[in-house]
Design an enzyme around this catalytic site. Structure first.
Site: not given
Ligand code: NDP
Ligand code: X2W
Length: 415
Positions: A219
């Protein structure tokens, strides 16, 4: 200064016809599936189910690109019980062709999606299963919404012809040694890293269109590269002195319970983190260095701010000799003229995070600094949409030969 600095131009044409009546140029990759693949997740091994093709006639032929208008594309969402997974589900509710067939979770495996996310209870969706129990035999494409560090091994175990958009950081850094340095372990799928295409849509559209595995940007890197890449490519700003202050809503940290993200820890305040070196630094520097065709280093400080969604990046830059703020403005204006999701605001309008919430937009603007020769650029996105799931849908649209705005025309939710 009028020409676009980006690699793409207009969105993909509507309803690209399949080549020779079959689905796309990547058909050579459809060599049947492995029966079961052992995947190491953390300290345990899991088995990923996939169908076997006993004869060429019985092979499952995933749609790999060039789907017809109206044709169903079968989707798996890995990590559907997390924030970005839920956001994929919300966005696809409005998508005419992407249909969710498989949804995985870890702790929440076995639960109904509507009980995990009651706001989406109206959607007719499969139950959440563990990755090891997921059946990919009727899937064309995967959104991988798993924590970084878990994804490389899981993707390695998926049927090889599936299109994948990975939202984690696992395939974003081309240099696997740099990955190891920043992520604390060696890369577990270096061969896949070689084919991964970085998914900053407006910059790498042509490469994304032909990719099988797309590494969706982080992000912070999205909000920073969208304004800076064109300005660097056009040599309008100096690359030696870029300072970035960025702020994220708490959903950026995911849904998993963490003491540092409790209401009592984050309410009514703001704090910086990752000051010495956030893991998005090498990702941002990789993109800016590509634009500059030389090594670029940045000063970057992320901040956690008490809001659910949204991200603002404020970039302090030094202009090249003779360049004015108006030149920066005009260049960004012409660069993003035909783009649906990146908007340069008019005049002195200040981008607000609250004006992009729920949408796939990046709003930006350029301002005079009080110090001559310097400018301040502000960009805002919704971290869960353009910063994650929205850009992921935009990328898969391109990879499937659909118009890239398909299912993404949500307007921001305001107030
Ligand atoms: N949040 C954001 O704004 C952004 C996130 N990202 C990236 O996207 C990805 C997902 O982020 P986000 O949705 O926020 O994360 P969450 O922590 O909200 O969700 C993670 C998901 O992965 C599952 N999970 C966790 N550990 C495992 C494992 N070992 N094996 C299989 N499934 C697993 C969880 O299942 P359960 O809940 O059932 O444990 C849940 O469904 C991350 O890599 C993050 O860095 C990228 C850009 C922005
Ligand atoms: C607020 C907050 O904790 N933000 C996350 C970044 C979210 C994101 O883009 O993470 P990935 O690179 O894993 O996709 C962080 O700083 O690690």
């Amino acid at each position: 200064m009028g020409s676009t600095a980006l690699g793409g131009g207009a969105p993909a044409p509507v309803g690209l016809a399949p080549k020779n009546g079959v689905f796309g140029s990547n058909l050579k990759q459809c060599n049947g599936f492995r029966l079961k693949t052992t995947v190491k997740v953390g300290s345990s091994s899991v088995r990923v189910r996939a169908s076997v093709a006993s004869s060429p006639q019985k092979q499952h032929s995933p749609k790999t690109s060039g789907v017809k208008s109206g044709e169903e594309v079968r989707i798996a969402v890995l990590g559907a019980s997390g924030y970005t997974g839920a956001e994929i589900v919300r966005l696809l509710a409005n998508h005419p062709q992407f249909r969710i067939k498989v949804m995985t979770a870890d702790r929440k495996a076995g639960e109904q999606f509507g009980s995990v996310f009651p706001h989406l209870i109206t959607q007719d969706l499969p139950n959440l299963v563990a990755v090891k129990d997921a059946d990919f035999s009727n899937v064309d494409a995967v959104f991988c919404c798993l924590p970084h560090g878990t994804t490389q091994e899981i993707i390695k175990g998926l049927p090889q012809q599936l299109k994948i958009v990975d939202l984690s950081a696992d395939f974003r850094l081309r240099d696997i040694d740099e990955y190891a340095e920043w992520y604390g372990h060696s890369h577990r799928a270096p061969e896949l890293q070689q084919e991964a295409v970085y998914g900053l849509t407006e910059v790498l559209r042509d490469e994304i269109r032909n990719a099988r595995l797309v590494a969706n940007p982080g992000c912070y890197p999205t909000s920073i590269q969208l304004p800076l890449v064109p300005l660097i490519k056009a040599k309008l700003i100096k690359v030696s002195n870029i300072i970035i202050d960025a702020k994220s809503g708490v959903s950026g940290a995911g849904r998993g319970a963490k003491e540092a993200n409790l209401y009592t820890e984050i309410a009514e305040g703001i704090h910086s983190y990752g000051i010495k070196g956030h893991r998005h630094v090498p990702e941002i520097e990789q993109g800016l260095s590509d634009a500059a065709e030389s090594k670029v280093t940045i000063s970057f400080t992320p901040n956690l701010i008490c809001m659910k969604r949204g991200m603002q990046s404020t970039m302090f830059v030094e202009m090249a000799p003779g360049v004015t703020v108006s030149d920066l403005y005009q260049h960004l204006k012409s660069t993003y003229e035909g783009e649906e999701f990146v908007k340069l605001l008019n005049g002195s309008s200040v981008p607000h995070t609250r004006h992009v919430v729920g949408s796939n937009y990046c709003f930006m603007n350029v301002f005079e600094d009080r110090i001559p020769g310097r400018a301040i650029i502000i960009s805002v996105i919704d971290n869960l949409v353009k910063g994650a799931s929205g850009q992921a849908v935009q990328n898969l649209n391109l990879m499937m030969g659909l118009p890239e705005n398909t299912g993404l025309q949500y307007q921001p939710l305001f107030p």
